[in-house]
Design a protein around this motif. Structure first.
Motif, mmCIF file in Angstrom:
data_model
loop_
_atom_site.group_PDB
_atom_site.id
_atom_site.type_symbol
_atom_site.label_atom_id
_atom_site.label_comp_id
_atom_site.label_asym_id
_atom_site.label_seq_id
_atom_site.Cartn_x
_atom_site.Cartn_y
_atom_site.Cartn_z
ATOM 1 N N TRP A 1 46.257 -1.982 -5.597
ATOM 2 C CA TRP A 1 47.082 -2.946 -6.331
ATOM 3 C C TRP A 1 46.269 -4.215 -6.506
ATOM 4 N N ALA A 2 46.324 -4.759 -7.707
ATOM 5 C CA ALA A 2 45.624 -6.016 -7.978
ATOM 6 C C ALA A 2 46.460 -7.169 -7.447
ATOM 7 N N HIS A 3 45.795 -8.096 -6.809
ATOM 8 C CA HIS A 3 46.528 -9.261 -6.317
ATOM 9 C C HIS A 3 45.549 -10.388 -6.061
ATOM 10 N N ALA A 4 46.048 -11.627 -6.151
ATOM 11 C CA ALA A 4 45.264 -12.770 -5.706
ATOM 12 C C ALA A 4 45.506 -12.923 -4.212
ATOM 13 N N ALA A 5 44.478 -13.362 -3.509
ATOM 14 C CA ALA A 5 44.588 -13.458 -2.057
ATOM 15 C C ALA A 5 45.694 -14.429 -1.639
ATOM 16 N N THR A 6 46.000 -15.399 -2.474
ATOM 17 C CA THR A 6 47.047 -16.378 -2.185
ATOM 18 C C THR A 6 47.852 -16.583 -3.466
ATOM 19 N N PRO A 7 48.998 -17.281 -3.364
ATOM 20 C CA PRO A 7 49.765 -17.576 -4.576
ATOM 21 C C PRO A 7 49.164 -18.706 -5.406
ATOM 22 N N ARG A 8 47.944 -19.116 -5.090
ATOM 23 C CA ARG A 8 47.309 -20.196 -5.845
ATOM 24 C C ARG A 8 46.892 -19.704 -7.229
ATOM 25 N N PRO A 9 46.656 -20.637 -8.152
ATOM 26 C CA PRO A 9 46.076 -20.239 -9.445
ATOM 27 C C PRO A 9 44.764 -19.502 -9.236
ATOM 28 N N LEU A 10 44.514 -18.522 -10.088
ATOM 29 C CA LEU A 10 43.306 -17.692 -9.983
ATOM 30 C C LEU A 10 42.474 -17.841 -11.243
ATOM 31 N N TYR A 11 41.192 -18.100 -11.067
ATOM 32 C CA TYR A 11 40.255 -18.108 -12.184
ATOM 33 C C TYR A 11 39.265 -16.966 -12.031
ATOM 34 N N LEU A 12 39.108 -16.190 -13.097
ATOM 35 C CA LEU A 12 38.074 -15.174 -13.164
ATOM 36 C C LEU A 12 36.955 -15.729 -14.037
ATOM 37 N N ILE A 13 35.767 -15.876 -13.462
ATOM 38 C CA ILE A 13 34.615 -16.422 -14.175
ATOM 39 C C ILE A 13 33.758 -15.263 -14.671
ATOM 40 N N LEU A 14 33.604 -15.146 -15.979
ATOM 41 C CA LEU A 14 32.795 -14.077 -16.574
ATOM 42 C C LEU A 14 31.420 -14.643 -16.896
ATOM 43 N N ASP A 15 30.405 -14.121 -16.217
ATOM 44 C CA ASP A 15 29.044 -14.638 -16.306
ATOM 45 C C ASP A 15 28.180 -13.675 -17.117
ATOM 46 N N ASP A 16 27.856 -14.077 -18.346
ATOM 47 C CA ASP A 16 26.994 -13.265 -19.202
ATOM 48 C C ASP A 16 26.444 -14.167 -20.299
ATOM 49 N N ASN A 17 25.569 -13.617 -21.155
ATOM 50 C CA ASN A 17 25.045 -14.416 -22.255
ATOM 51 C C ASN A 17 26.109 -14.673 -23.329
ATOM 52 N N PHE A 18 26.935 -13.650 -23.639
ATOM 53 C CA PHE A 18 27.987 -13.784 -24.664
ATOM 54 C C PHE A 18 27.434 -14.495 -25.900
ATOM 55 N N TYR A 19 26.305 -13.980 -26.426
ATOM 56 C CA TYR A 19 25.613 -14.736 -27.465
ATOM 57 C C TYR A 19 26.272 -14.631 -28.834
ATOM 58 N N TYR A 20 27.161 -13.660 -29.021
ATOM 59 C CA TYR A 20 27.939 -13.595 -30.260
ATOM 60 C C TYR A 20 29.366 -14.098 -30.006
ATOM 61 N N GLN A 21 29.933 -14.789 -30.983
ATOM 62 C CA GLN A 21 31.323 -15.224 -30.858
ATOM 63 C C GLN A 21 32.248 -14.020 -30.712
ATOM 64 N N SER A 22 31.909 -12.911 -31.358
ATOM 65 C CA SER A 22 32.764 -11.730 -31.276
ATOM 66 C C SER A 22 32.877 -11.218 -29.839
ATOM 67 N N MET A 23 31.834 -11.369 -29.048
ATOM 68 C CA MET A 23 31.887 -10.957 -27.639
ATOM 69 C C MET A 23 32.887 -11.812 -26.868
ATOM 70 N N ARG A 24 32.877 -13.097 -27.145
ATOM 71 C CA ARG A 24 33.801 -14.001 -26.447
ATOM 72 C C ARG A 24 35.230 -13.824 -26.952
ATOM 73 N N TYR A 25 35.360 -13.501 -28.243
ATOM 74 C CA TYR A 25 36.689 -13.321 -28.816
ATOM 75 C C TYR A 25 37.406 -12.129 -28.176
ATOM 76 N N GLU A 26 36.666 -11.113 -27.774
ATOM 77 C CA GLU A 26 37.285 -9.970 -27.092
ATOM 78 C C GLU A 26 37.957 -10.405 -25.791
ATOM 79 N N VAL A 27 37.326 -11.337 -25.076
ATOM 80 C CA VAL A 27 37.923 -11.859 -23.839
ATOM 81 C C VAL A 27 39.156 -12.694 -24.179
ATOM 82 N N TYR A 28 39.052 -13.507 -25.224
ATOM 83 C CA TYR A 28 40.214 -14.294 -25.655
ATOM 84 C C TYR A 28 41.396 -13.392 -25.997
ATOM 85 N N GLN A 29 41.135 -12.265 -26.657
ATOM 86 C CA GLN A 29 42.215 -11.342 -27.004
ATOM 87 C C GLN A 29 42.927 -10.821 -25.757
ATOM 88 N N LEU A 30 42.177 -10.586 -24.682
ATOM 89 C CA LEU A 30 42.815 -10.181 -23.428
ATOM 90 C C LEU A 30 43.720 -11.287 -22.899
#
Length: 437
Positions: free
Chosen positions: A214-243
């Motif tokens: 089961w997916a869960h955050a370790a605490t009820p605090r806000p959770l940030y997922l940091i995606l670390d990549d080049n993402f050199y095309y806007q279309s690559m970043r837009y796919e994350v925005y769509q999620l």
């Protein structure tokens, strides 16, 4: 570790020999240089990146602190329907190789739980995509035969995005985590291991279904997922925005702008450096956030990774807090169908161009055989032509007509025809190189 010249000291990043799938043509190198060292980083602070541009006015330091406090209070409140889910945000780090993205990602991983009190996890693409995905063609493939629908590196990126979507769905709904139907088992296992190592999964002990998570955050605090990549095309970043839009999550971008020469010097100090040419070509193709044109990129900061100010901690925290306070709404834009139609049209155009280019390659190979080119050189010729085809089709997918500079464009030429015409021209040049040896 000090870098060449007067560049700022940057810790080495362990690479896996990964090469970005970008063009292999020679491009014009940039001549930007770094002229000063970054002052020492304060203990526990973020690597100080200089804010260059932002379309929205960010809150001042005091306002940012108030926003963070409000988020902390809101995280403990019960949500409508009894969900009680704390805010979740997706933060995309993008920029050239060796621009400092992973250094910033690790600093955020340490920093966010301390001061704002948020949970934070990293999804590092270098660790989640195997290095062989960026290697040569798959063994046994016919060099002159039809290419797969997607290169291996693209399939790996797609699988990773599908794994992330399954995790977000489970996190939002509270249901069990299940593997995507189209992702390979190794890709899924790598993703699970990454999540387990950062406390994002709970095992099935005490629940029905052994081996389930089961997916869960370790605490009820806000959770940030940091995606670390080049993402050199806007279309690559837009796919994350769509999620983010699909699941009503927060979304923001941190683009690290670093002089090309600085990236090259840092890269050369790595244990597994990329070829200089790969970075040159990515620098030619990279697309910075366009805050005026794209409403979805409004929560973006463009940072200079070679300079520093004392304000950047607050600027970054302010951006993250603003994004958490304003998650993307599912009905925020009415362009979803428009985007889908554009993608279908682009796919049809690319398919048409791919078929034409394959016919050109087949005919070129027959002509080369008639010219008595040696079998060993025939194989090299086929590889060059297929590589050229992949580059042309990638430019067509991304809407870039960089290859078409040798053609005179006019309003009556469609993209597929322009690309195949240009491809025919360059394919002829390549085969002539072999004939005239």
């Amino acid at each position: 570790m000090a870098t060449h010249g007067k560049e700022a000291a940057v810790p080495r990043k362990k690479l896996t020999g990964k090469k970005r799938a970008v063009d292999t043509d020679q491009s014009q190198s940039r001549t930007d240089h770094v002229h000063r060292r970054a002052p020492p980083r304060p203990p526990g602070g973020l690597p100080r990146q200089r804010l260059r541009a932002c379309a929205r006015q960010r809150p001042a330091a005091g306002a940012a602190a108030g926003l963070v406090a409000a988020l902390a209070a809101a995280a403990t409140e019960e949500r409508p329907g009894g969900a009680g889910r704390a805010p979740v945000g997706l933060c995309v780090l993008c920029g050239l190789p060796a621009a400092g993205k992973s250094t910033l990602a690790r600093a955020l991983r340490r920093r966010l739980p301390q001061r704002p009190g948020w949970a934070c996890a990293l999804l590092t693409y270098d660790e989640l995509i195997p290095p062989e995905a960026f290697g040569p063609s798959e063994p046994g493939a016919d060099p002159a035969g039809p290419s797969p629908l997607l290169p291996r590196w693209k399939r790996s990126r797609r699988e990773l995005l599908q794994c992330l979507e399954r995790f977000l769905r489970a996190l939002v709904t509270g249901g069990p985590l299940s593997a995507p139907a189209t992702a390979t088992q190794p890709a899924w296992e790598r993703f699970l291991a990454c999540c387990r190592g950062q406390g994002l999964l709970s095992s099935a002990e005490g629940r029905a279904g052994a081996g389930r998570y089961w997916a869960h955050a370790a605490t009820p605090r806000p959770l940030y997922l940091i995606l670390d990549d080049n993402f050199y095309y806007q279309s690559m970043r837009y796919e994350v925005y769509q999620l983010a839009r699909k699941y009503s999550l927060s979304f923001c971008q941190l683009f690290l702008e670093c002089p090309l020469e600085c990236c090259l010097q840092r890269n050369r100090l790595r244990s597994h450096p990329l070829p200089d040419q790969t970075i040159y070509l990515m620098a030619r193709k990279i697309e910075m956030p366009d805050l005026k044109k794209n409403a979805w990129e409004q929560n973006s900061l463009i940072l200079k990774s070679f300079d520093c100010t004392s304000e950047d901690d607050e600027q970054i925290i302010s951006l993250l807090a603003t994004a958490l306070e304003n998650p993307v709404k599912q009905n925020e834009e009415n362009t979803e169908q428009k985007e889908a139609d554009r993608a279908i049209c682009a796919a049809s155009t690319v398919h048409q161009a791919d078929r034409t280019c394959r016919r050109i390659i087949s005919q070129t190979m027959r002509d080369a055989k008639d010219k008595n080119i040696l079998p060993s050189e025939m194989k090299s010729l086929a590889e060059e032509l297929n590589k050229l085809k992949a580059e042309f089709l990638e430019d067509l997918r991304q809407g870039n007509n960089l290859k078409n500079q040798i053609c005179i464009q006019n309003e009556y030429s469609d993209p597929a025809t322009s690309v195949t015409s240009s491809f025919q021209h360059e394919a002829t040049n390549i085969v002539n190189k072999y004939i005239l040896k």
